[in-house]
Scaffold this active site. Sequence first.
Site, mmCIF file in Angstrom:
data_model
loop_
_atom_site.group_PDB
_atom_site.id
_atom_site.type_symbol
_atom_site.label_atom_id
_atom_site.label_comp_id
_atom_site.label_asym_id
_atom_site.label_seq_id
_atom_site.Cartn_x
_atom_site.Cartn_y
_atom_site.Cartn_z
ATOM 1 N N HIS A 163 -66.313 67.530 -9.322
ATOM 2 C CA HIS A 163 -66.115 68.541 -8.638
ATOM 3 C C HIS A 163 -67.521 69.151 -8.264
ATOM 4 O O HIS A 163 -68.320 70.018 -8.414
ATOM 5 C CB HIS A 163 -66.973 69.019 -10.242
ATOM 6 C CG HIS A 163 -65.331 68.981 -11.377
ATOM 7 N ND1 HIS A 163 -64.393 69.348 -11.405
ATOM 8 C CD2 HIS A 163 -65.185 67.498 -11.891
ATOM 9 C CE1 HIS A 163 -62.937 68.956 -12.200
ATOM 10 N NE2 HIS A 163 -64.122 67.997 -12.535
ATOM 11 N N SER A 284 -78.358 75.615 18.118
ATOM 12 C CA SER A 284 -78.364 76.860 18.549
ATOM 13 C C SER A 284 -79.013 77.920 19.784
ATOM 14 O O SER A 284 -80.153 77.435 20.299
ATOM 15 C CB SER A 284 -79.055 77.722 17.241
ATOM 16 O OG SER A 284 -78.849 78.998 17.206
ATOM 17 N N LYS A 290 -82.216 74.817 14.996
ATOM 18 C CA LYS A 290 -81.332 74.309 14.641
ATOM 19 C C LYS A 290 -80.266 72.973 14.938
ATOM 20 O O LYS A 290 -80.784 72.540 15.908
ATOM 21 C CB LYS A 290 -79.754 75.644 14.383
ATOM 22 C CG LYS A 290 -80.131 76.078 13.490
ATOM 23 C CD LYS A 290 -79.873 76.165 12.187
ATOM 24 C CE LYS A 290 -78.374 75.896 11.603
ATOM 25 N NZ LYS A 290 -78.153 77.194 11.514
ATOM 26 N N GLU A 297 -67.475 69.940 11.926
ATOM 27 C CA GLU A 297 -66.663 71.437 11.757
ATOM 28 C C GLU A 297 -65.435 71.689 12.838
ATOM 29 O O GLU A 297 -64.796 71.966 11.916
ATOM 30 C CB GLU A 297 -67.962 72.567 11.807
ATOM 31 C CG GLU A 297 -68.719 72.746 11.053
ATOM 32 C CD GLU A 297 -69.878 73.134 12.269
ATOM 33 O OE1 GLU A 297 -69.333 74.483 12.534
ATOM 34 O OE2 GLU A 297 -71.178 73.486 12.046
#
Length: 465
Positions: A163, A284, A290, A297
């Site tokens: 979980h 970024s 970043k 992804e």
Amino acid sequence: MKEENQKEGQPLWHGRIKEPSADALQRLNTSISFDIRLYKEDIFASKIHAEMLKNAGIFNDEELKEVIDALCLVEAQIETGEIQILPTDEDIHTLVERKVTEITDAGARLHTGRSRNDQVATDLRLWTKKTITEILGLLVTFQEMLLEKAISAGETMMPGYTHLQQAQPVPLAHHLLAHGWAISRDSERFIETRERMDVSPLGAGALAGSSLPLDVRSVAQGLDFAEVFNNSLDAVSDRDFVADALYAMTILGIHLSRIGEEIILWASSEFKFVDLAGAYSTGSSMMPQKKNPDIAELARGKSGRLIGDLTGFLSTLKGVPLAYNKDLQEDKEALFDAADTILNLLPAMHGMLETATFNAERMNDLASSPFMATTDLAEMMVQNGMPFREAHSVVAGLVQKSISEGKDFAELIAEHKLLGPEATNLLELDSIASNKKTHGAGGIIQLGQQMEDFQENITKNKEAI
Ligand code: ARG
């Protein structure tokens, strides 16, 4: 020299339909823009078919040579891009046949005893077999890379989650190999898919075979298929192999997506479990701090696309009556897209994981949280004769007390009459890591055997390639 019935710019059915095809029909019907990818398979299968036709007396030696030479020339022309595709070259089969027939009159006999229906099924099976082999090569090296990472993880422990809540400590190597076993099943699925589809459909003709004495077995052999079709209707309309391959690619994509999802979490400042190499990260354009896990992804994102390829094609297939119907032309774009996606994704995921640095200190730290030992504490009480439910409740009570009263968990254990100071040893990460007794468990002791089994699995999959 051109034959009368193979004039440039005429569709294959001009003998029956006199009107030229409407532009809209041509645009919709054509598949050459994507099935040109099958040119090698189409030309290879045409050569084998031509040789068989010679044995059946359709070609003499000289004609066969002319046809084979013409096929070689067409292949070279496609490769160098010097071939001119006409609007009437509906698909790769039409194009190759037109070109061969332009080179030699004997080309007009090449289509004897075959149809584009068995041709396309043959080409696509050959292409799928080849592509599966390519994917398998990448998959075993992916497995090897995961094993290497597991070995170099040593005895690093991390919190195992259920979980997405910290549950029990497990070795990082155990976690990495969990993904490894999933990838191993993917390899096995591709091997089985390739084995099941290793059947030649060439010779099934349009749907019913041929009245000519054609040797479909020698064709199957020449094409290196293990078997030959049993039923001509099935041979031209079976696309199970496409669905099988799409499923194998989709579930692989889903496994990569799940790995990707973890890497995304683990690379966050909140987790800080992993640092990705610069070469496999992006930045970024606006936020200078970043470092983004784009590959992970995209693995997550592209699994959706793979599911789309699979489900889209299954929906196409479900209503198609026997035998060939043009709906089946939809098989190729789905399959090509899925294969391109996998072949693009696997090396990127491989490189990203291979160069990733795991933060052993951070993982060990979190895995050392005293609450991670609660199951082992309860099991210790079970060894002393207490039913597990009762033991669970005693330990849960201590957790509750520690949280609500802000008391040190180790002290509470030491003070408890059923546990005592001895039991606090169980809170040590080392002892949790080494006290697992069951086969395949997430303990340090089992890792050696698991790695051996995994290595054996890699060897088996490698041999099957
Ligand atoms: N291009 C077709 C396909 O990809 C094969 C041609 C069969 N066409 C036909 N009209 N029988 O499935």
